[in-house]
Design a protein around this motif. Sequence first.
Motif, PDB file in Angstrom:
ATOM      1  N   ARG A 178       0.851  -1.179   0.000  1.00 48.41           N
ATOM      2  CA  ARG A 178       0.000   0.000   0.000  1.00 48.41           C
ATOM      3  C   ARG A 178       0.895   1.240   0.000  1.00 48.41           C
ATOM      4  O   ARG A 178       1.679   1.465   0.929  1.00 48.41           O
TER       5      ARG A 178
ATOM      6  N   TRP B  61      -0.547   4.262  -0.552  1.00 54.61           N
ATOM      7  CA  TRP B  61      -1.393   5.377  -0.143  1.00 54.61           C
ATOM      8  C   TRP B  61      -2.001   5.067   1.214  1.00 54.61           C
ATOM      9  O   TRP B  61      -2.549   3.987   1.432  1.00 54.61           O
TER      10      TRP B  61
ATOM     11  N   GLU C 169      -5.981   8.317   0.169  1.00 55.56           N
ATOM     12  CA  GLU C 169      -7.138   7.728  -0.495  1.00 55.56           C
ATOM     13  C   GLU C 169      -8.330   8.678  -0.468  1.00 55.56           C
ATOM     14  O   GLU C 169      -9.076   8.790  -1.459  1.00 55.56           O
TER      15      GLU C 169
END
Length: 226
Positions: A78, A80, A85
């Motif tokens: 991930r 972000w 997001e």
Amino acid sequence: MGRGKIEIKRIENSSNRQVTYSKRRNGIMKKAKEISVLCDAQVSVIIFASSGKMHEFCTPSTTLVDMLDQYHKLSGKRLWDAKHEHLDNEIHRIKKENDSMQIELRHLKGEDISTLNHKELMVLEEALENGMSVLKSKQMEFVRMIRKHNEMIVEENQNLQFKLRQLHLDGMDENVLETGQGVYDHHHHHHDHNAAVAAAGVADYEAQMPFAFRVQPMQPNLQERF
């Protein structure tokens, strides 16, 4: 002789360090471009200098965001967090609203309305009528402002003309007084001059008369004395 092997460690001299950074950075960017063209590879390079200045290269056929998304899918990492997001979702929402507003604007211009149904056309007509009403109201307000401004200009102009007339009349009164005093002084001077000329003429005439005809002072009767 070939060059000696350079020990990989931080260069202490700041000038030498900056020169080495510029050379190596340009070399990395050149190699990234070459492998992108020669091998049809998608390459992205980001370099931050110690000063914080950024240098980047990305294959022209793609974008850095696309490559990061692809990296995220293939690596499962991930990149972000929740905040990023949320910002990404907000960007997409704003883009959709912008697209919707662009479509509505074209409809208000009378473009692309062939696909609208009867209800949508009625809504569009009502929006146009409301817009025309507001426009006319603004126009009338603008006209009233112009009329008021013109009335103020006319009133100011009349006041100025009145003041000019008063100044002109005051000037004429002063000229009349000065002219009357001049006439009086001239007449008085002329009268005195004529009197002086007459007196001089009489004296001159008497001086030229024969002695026998001159007026003698009254004398006592001589016969009475004898």
